[in-house]
Scaffold this active site. Structure first.
Site, mmCIF file in Angstrom:
data_model
loop_
_atom_site.group_PDB
_atom_site.id
_atom_site.type_symbol
_atom_site.label_atom_id
_atom_site.label_comp_id
_atom_site.label_asym_id
_atom_site.label_seq_id
_atom_site.Cartn_x
_atom_site.Cartn_y
_atom_site.Cartn_z
ATOM 1 N N SER A 461 36.350 76.710 15.816
ATOM 2 C CA SER A 461 36.114 76.106 17.148
ATOM 3 C C SER A 461 34.366 75.655 17.307
ATOM 4 O O SER A 461 34.601 74.858 17.726
ATOM 5 C CB SER A 461 36.438 76.977 18.397
ATOM 6 N N ASP A 486 32.915 77.389 9.548
ATOM 7 C CA ASP A 486 32.942 76.409 9.712
ATOM 8 C C ASP A 486 32.494 75.484 10.830
ATOM 9 O O ASP A 486 31.468 74.670 10.898
ATOM 10 C CB ASP A 486 34.426 75.010 9.771
ATOM 11 N N GLU A 491 23.391 73.378 14.077
ATOM 12 C CA GLU A 491 23.803 71.979 12.799
ATOM 13 C C GLU A 491 23.112 70.709 12.880
ATOM 14 O O GLU A 491 22.617 70.705 13.682
ATOM 15 C CB GLU A 491 25.229 71.759 13.651
ATOM 16 N N HIS A 513 31.676 72.435 8.821
ATOM 17 C CA HIS A 513 31.391 71.775 10.598
ATOM 18 C C HIS A 513 32.551 70.096 10.098
ATOM 19 O O HIS A 513 32.705 69.163 10.197
ATOM 20 C CB HIS A 513 30.983 70.572 11.148
ATOM 21 N N GLY A 515 36.119 71.064 9.964
ATOM 22 C CA GLY A 515 38.127 70.996 9.956
ATOM 23 C C GLY A 515 38.911 69.959 10.252
ATOM 24 O O GLY A 515 39.913 69.772 9.930
#
Length: 630
Positions: A461, A486, A491, A513, A515
């Protein structure tokens, strides 16, 4: 003394039509011949040499006709083909040609036999069409052209225009250098290089103005047109390596699109966004209040992702900026990754794989389990959660779900009224909550301790949803048997080095990241978001807007459309309609939607308007933005 009307001189091939007519004729006459492509390529090369003035036009014409092997009977089929190949913006502005036909001339090195039937439909009579004519033999074969015609000679357009001796300002619109020479000879006042179908550098370099379409030409000359503002003047900035299909979709629509492969920090974005009408971003670009205040022309922000917390939605609304996202396009991609991670974790696949990579052979069934019969807890039962529910149940898992909103269960899924209830029963917990601030550290030390010993946690999420240090501690202590992550609290803006407390822990799957980052999802997003942007720019539709009242509009027919965004205070609609009544504007349709802050009204009118009514509507108290579409 009455000023002479302005005169407009149009080329035909690659200007009024999208093609060179002799190339199309070659396609017809050479059908079925083995050397068709070779001959057509040769014809096109000769065409370009003539257009750019590298060989004499007479030579160009002679060589092409010899290669054509055409007959009179082919011309009817050619005209039919050309009718289907009228330039897009020419066809959409047919009203201009009909209204100003007495001031429009066609001067072409093509042939009247196929030009006359096409332009006749645009109210341009044969006496204002100047072009070559074919010569036929007794069998009807095309054997040449009328060499006495001035347009059959090199720079024949100069002599043709000279003989016409037109009064008033003369403007030439064409795609080739052979059109520019009329301006160079001093017979035309302006040359517009028409680049909608082909961009010829030699013509563009010498042009007074480049016209990517007829809308631009009409706009510059303040002439009637089917849209109020040419699309090529609408600037779009796409950041963060948005899928190239988005660039293609928006460019093909006629917008001016710029690409940047990475996100931009606030100060840099503030500089770049000035003069930009549409901003396209993904998750890393922060569209702050300062950015929005600097965006003097911004109409739309397109988020090429699901989340929109990176955008100040409320301030965007106050500025009249509509925001669209892609809430469904990558759903399947996320679901498939979640299902794959569930299987990989429960089988300890990544642990065994790492051992093999390090030269260790450890064949064991310890901590390797089937997913069938296990309990899956889904936190967040939205689009992703529901699809995962169906897929997991098909794999034989028992599904439990928790959501703050009342969500109907799919299949045999069991609703949990409290998060604790789900955590205590689940063998695997997967998170699919939205990116609201209320979800920060939604899963912390307390919630992890409520989970079953040896359970697994998956977060696809948002990074801030899980206390990453608490998760690392639980994995190190053996409270949890594995995790897949993920997304992370912080980031990087671009690819490079990265650190997280979860690195090096066994049976932990870490992904950057990705997904929703599949080719299929990115293509879907690159189709969905631009379509929403174009629908708003072109028609005013706000269906699926994140921060704006939604209006679904019927198709607009032969009407002018006014878009008015205003603060939602009493009396605005009365003032808008009072202005329209004062200027005797007849309303054919009116569509209004409001929320607690803004109102959005679209008005269709069936008659011409002047600049005074536009000015009056912009000056209505509490107006945020006003735009004319047609």
């Amino acid at each position: 003394m009455v000023e002479a009307a302005r005169k407009y001189v149009f080329d035909f091939d690659s200007t009024l039509t999208r093609v060179e007519a002799l190339d199309v004729l070659a396609e017809i006459t050479l059908q079925g011949k083995s050397n068709k492509e070779e001959i057509i390529n040769e014809i096109q090369a000769i065409t370009n040499l003539g257009i750019d003035g590298d060989i004499s036009f007479t030579e160009s014409l002679e060589r092409r006709i010899q290669l054509l092997c055409a007959h009179r009977d082919h011309l009817e089929g050619l005209v039919d083909e050309l009718r289907q190949k009228i330039s897009k913006s020419i066809a959409s502005n047919k009203e201009f040609f009909e209204k100003y036909s007495q001031d429009i001339y066609v001067i072409s090195c093509g042939f009247k036999e196929f030009i006359d039937p096409i332009v006749e439909e645009y109210n341009i009579p044969t006496e204002r069409v100047f072009a070559n004519t074919f010569r036929f033999n007794a069998e009807g074969e095309i054997i040449g052209f009328d060499e006495t015609n001035v347009l059959a000679s090199h720079n024949g357009k100069i002599e043709c225009l000279k003989r016409l001796d037109l009064d008033g300002e003369v403007q030439v619109i064409g795609d080739g250098y052979s059109d520019y020479v009329m301006r160079e000879a001093g017979l035309a006042h302006k040359f517009f290089a028409y680049t909608e179908n082909v961009h010829r550098e030699k013509a563009a370099d010498h042009a007074d103005h480049i016209a990517p379409n007829l809308d631009e030409f009409l706009f510059v000359n303040d002439l009637p047109r089917n849209i109020s503002y040419p699309k090529n003047r609408i600037k779009i900035l796409l950041l963060e390596n948005v899928h190239p299909d988005a660039f293609e979709n928006l460019s093909e629509e006629g917008f001016s699109v710029a690409l940047v492969k990475h996100s931009l920090p606030e100060e840099e974005l503030i500089e770049r966004i000035k003069g930009v009408h549409v901003l396209g971003i993904r998750s890393k670009t922060q569209v702050t209040q300062k950015v929005l205040d600097a965006a003097n022309k911004l109409l739309v922000v397109g988020a090429f992702c699901i989340g929109t917390t990176q955008i100040d939605l409320e301030h965007a609304k106050k500025r009249g900026v509509v925001v669209f996202n892609a809430p469904y396009s990558n759903t399947r991609s996320v679901v498939e990754l979640a299902m794959g991670q569930i299987i990989m974790l429960m089988r300890s696949v990544f642990t065994r794989s790492t051992e093999i990579h390090m030269g260790q052979w450890n064949k064991t069934a310890v901590n390797s389990q089937e997913v069938r019969g296990k309990n899956l807890g889904i936190v967040g039962y939205g689009n992703i959660g529901k699809q995962l529910s169906v897929l997991a149940e098909a794999m034989g898992m028992r599904v439990y779900y928790y959501d703050v909103a009342d969500q109907l269960a799919l299949g045999n899924a069991i609703k949990c009224s409290r998060l604790e209830q789900l955590l205590t029963v689940s063998d695997v917990v997967t998170l699919h909550v939205d990116d609201t601030k209320a979800n920060r550290n939604f899963i912390g030390e307390r919630e992890i301790n409520q989970m079953r010993d040896g359970a697994y946690l998956i977060n696809l999420s948002r990074g801030f949803v899980v206390d990453i240090n608490a998760l690392a501690a639980a994995l190190q202590k053996g409270k949890l048997n594995g995790a897949a992550v993920d997304v992370y609290p912080q980031e990087p803006r671009s690819n490079g080095s990265f650190e997280t407390p979860l690195q090096g822990l066994p049976n932990v799957i870490l992904t950057p990241h990705v997904g929703g980052s599949t080719e299929e999802a990115q293509r879907d997003i690159a189709d969905f978001v631009p379509n929403k942007i174009m629908d708003y720019i072109n028609s005013g539709n706000t269906v699926d807007a994140v921060n704006f009242p939604n209006i679904r509009l019927p198709k607009q027919n032969n009407a002018h459309r006014f878009l008015h965004i205003h603060q939602n205070v009493p009396g605005i609609m009365a003032k808008i309609n009072e202005v329209l009544a004062n200027y005797q504007m007849n309303i054919t349709g009116q569509y209004l939607s409001t929320d607690n802050q803004v109102g959005y009204v679209i008005t269709d009118l069936d008659k011409e308007y002047n600049k005074e009514v536009v000015k009056a509507l912009k000056n209505v108290d509490n107006t945020i933005k006003f735009r004319v579409l047609y």
